[in-house]
Design a protein around this motif. Sequence first.
Motif, PDB file in Angstrom:
ATOM      1  N   GLU A  81       0.820  -1.208   0.000  1.00 37.64           N
ATOM      2  CA  GLU A  81       0.000   0.000   0.000  1.00 37.64           C
ATOM      3  C   GLU A  81       0.859   1.266   0.000  1.00 37.64           C
ATOM      4  N   HIS A  82       2.098   1.151   0.498  1.00 38.75           N
ATOM      5  CA  HIS A  82       3.017   2.286   0.563  1.00 38.75           C
ATOM      6  C   HIS A  82       4.185   2.032  -0.394  1.00 38.75           C
ATOM      7  N   GLU A  83       3.835   1.799  -1.642  1.00 34.81           N
ATOM      8  CA  GLU A  83       4.833   1.384  -2.622  1.00 34.81           C
ATOM      9  C   GLU A  83       5.657   2.563  -3.134  1.00 34.81           C
ATOM     10  N   ILE A  84       6.957   2.358  -3.252  1.00 36.94           N
ATOM     11  CA  ILE A  84       7.842   3.318  -3.903  1.00 36.94           C
ATOM     12  C   ILE A  84       7.829   3.004  -5.403  1.00 36.94           C
ATOM     13  N   VAL A  85       7.339   3.929  -6.195  1.00 33.98           N
ATOM     14  CA  VAL A  85       7.193   3.680  -7.628  1.00 33.98           C
ATOM     15  C   VAL A  85       8.358   4.275  -8.413  1.00 33.98           C
ATOM     16  N   THR A  86       8.667   5.545  -8.134  1.00 36.73           N
ATOM     17  CA  THR A  86       9.789   6.199  -8.812  1.00 36.73           C
ATOM     18  C   THR A  86      10.770   6.705  -7.761  1.00 36.73           C
ATOM     19  N   GLU A  87      12.036   6.810  -8.136  1.00 33.52           N
ATOM     20  CA  GLU A  87      13.039   7.279  -7.195  1.00 33.52           C
ATOM     21  C   GLU A  87      14.276   7.760  -7.943  1.00 33.52           C
ATOM     22  N   THR A  88      15.089   8.520  -7.233  1.00 33.81           N
ATOM     23  CA  THR A  88      16.415   8.887  -7.717  1.00 33.81           C
ATOM     24  C   THR A  88      17.372   7.780  -7.301  1.00 33.81           C
ATOM     25  N   GLU A  89      18.116   7.253  -8.255  1.00 28.47           N
ATOM     26  CA  GLU A  89      19.054   6.184  -7.937  1.00 28.47           C
ATOM     27  C   GLU A  89      20.380   6.784  -7.494  1.00 28.47           C
ATOM     28  N   LEU A  90      20.784   6.466  -6.277  1.00 27.11           N
ATOM     29  CA  LEU A  90      22.029   6.998  -5.734  1.00 27.11           C
ATOM     30  C   LEU A  90      23.226   6.209  -6.271  1.00 27.11           C
ATOM     31  N   SER A  91      24.381   6.839  -6.244  1.00 23.69           N
ATOM     32  CA  SER A  91      25.603   6.143  -6.652  1.00 23.69           C
ATOM     33  C   SER A  91      26.024   5.172  -5.550  1.00 23.69           C
ATOM     34  N   PRO A  92      26.773   4.133  -5.883  1.00 28.49           N
ATOM     35  CA  PRO A  92      27.274   3.211  -4.855  1.00 28.49           C
ATOM     36  C   PRO A  92      28.102   3.930  -3.793  1.00 28.49           C
ATOM     37  N   THR A 138      18.419  -6.515  -6.748  1.00 29.62           N
ATOM     38  CA  THR A 138      18.950  -6.607  -8.109  1.00 29.62           C
ATOM     39  C   THR A 138      18.280  -5.623  -9.063  1.00 29.62           C
ATOM     40  N   LEU A 139      17.261  -4.892  -8.597  1.00 26.92           N
ATOM     41  CA  LEU A 139      16.678  -3.818  -9.401  1.00 26.92           C
ATOM     42  C   LEU A 139      17.530  -2.555  -9.346  1.00 26.92           C
ATOM     43  N   TYR A 140      18.500  -2.511  -8.440  1.00 26.65           N
ATOM     44  CA  TYR A 140      19.442  -1.399  -8.361  1.00 26.65           C
ATOM     45  C   TYR A 140      20.541  -1.637  -9.395  1.00 26.65           C
ATOM     46  N   SER A 141      20.674  -0.735 -10.349  1.00 25.71           N
ATOM     47  CA  SER A 141      21.520  -0.989 -11.517  1.00 25.71           C
ATOM     48  C   SER A 141      23.009  -1.074 -11.199  1.00 25.71           C
ATOM     49  N   ILE A 166      16.168 -11.659 -11.891  1.00 31.01           N
ATOM     50  CA  ILE A 166      17.043 -10.959 -12.838  1.00 31.01           C
ATOM     51  C   ILE A 166      18.390 -11.702 -12.881  1.00 31.01           C
ATOM     52  N   PRO A 167      18.439 -12.827 -13.596  1.00 30.94           N
ATOM     53  CA  PRO A 167      19.665 -13.646 -13.605  1.00 30.94           C
ATOM     54  C   PRO A 167      20.884 -12.914 -14.150  1.00 30.94           C
ATOM     55  N   SER A 168      20.682 -11.952 -15.034  1.00 36.47           N
ATOM     56  CA  SER A 168      21.835 -11.211 -15.565  1.00 36.47           C
ATOM     57  C   SER A 168      22.567 -10.457 -14.456  1.00 36.47           C
ATOM     58  N   MET A 169      21.830  -9.989 -13.452  1.00 32.89           N
ATOM     59  CA  MET A 169      22.456  -9.309 -12.319  1.00 32.89           C
ATOM     60  C   MET A 169      23.048 -10.320 -11.337  1.00 32.89           C
ATOM     61  N   ILE A 170      22.372 -11.437 -11.147  1.00 32.34           N
ATOM     62  CA  ILE A 170      22.903 -12.495 -10.288  1.00 32.34           C
ATOM     63  C   ILE A 170      24.274 -12.943 -10.797  1.00 32.34           C
ATOM     64  N   GLU A 171      24.413 -12.990 -12.112  1.00 25.83           N
ATOM     65  CA  GLU A 171      25.679 -13.416 -12.706  1.00 25.83           C
ATOM     66  C   GLU A 171      26.803 -12.431 -12.418  1.00 25.83           C
TER      67      GLU A 171
END
Length: 311
Positions: A81-92, A138-141, A166-171
């Motif tokens: 119900e309190h979903e984050i839909v859009t956000e600014t992606e911070l650097s590592p 794994t949704l964090y790029s 997201i297996p490409s990120m798991i790899e």
Amino acid sequence: MSRKRAPSKTPKTSLHRQGYNFIAEGASAAVKPCMWCKRALRGGESCYKHQFYGIDTWKCVQMTPTLRCNQRCLFCWRSMEHEIVTETELSPEEIAAALPKMQKKGLSGDKPYTDPARWEEATEHPTQYALSLSGEPTLYSKLPELIDILRKDPENSVFVVSNGTIPSMIERIRPTQLYLSLDAVDVSSYERICRPIGDPAAMWANIQKSLALLRKKEEEGIRTAVRITVVKGYNDTDEEGFARLIEEAGPLFVEVKGYMYLGYSRMRLTEMHVPDMETIRSFAAEVAKLCNYDIMDENAASRVVCLKRKS
């Protein structure tokens, strides 16, 4: 005289009240010390990760680089119900630099009850980072880069808990320990309990690809684990199906953990869906019997049994 309207409750406002400390405005990267961290900090019990894997619980930072998720699991404590839909992606670099400060903020109320030496370890020199707070990491790029920064200090360990979609990120990622959640045995049960956003068949196929990567991850020096959350009435009767998938994937550890009636999951499930410890023991023992695993240990407080692959 007109009356001012109370500001509407935003997702982040609600989560902040629950103890989430957000790293930056517009971002959902957050830190929240868990109950076990607080207990251990005060000299009390540690969590089962200390018992199973030797982690110093008071030096563990529970965090997430993003609260976004591509599943709506029935048993998850987080709020849909309190979903984050859009956000600014911070650097590592931004995330890693902020973690000690956020951890100190989250533990500030415990300082008067804590041994000074342990307080300094917990807030100035944390050594364990659990990317398991909420959301799907794994949704964090830039997840591989974040993990590499956190592991730069050889004393540090990083645990990542992923749904494997997201297996490409798991790899690409190199944590100390990689958990893959496995809560269903086929696409229909996956759709029922995990409620994916997107094509269930395609996402289930991706989970199979991630499971197939576990042997390779272990060859890279990464500890591997599969976690089954057992929900009574949903996935507690197909030990053979779970054993087959585990045998194919071959993780070093399997955690069989009971659903806990906590957080927003109480809006979707009832206490009738909580398995008791005997049920979890029986389920884990049957899974172990059907594949190449032994029961290694258990923790009744967290309702979890740990299996380990036979040598």
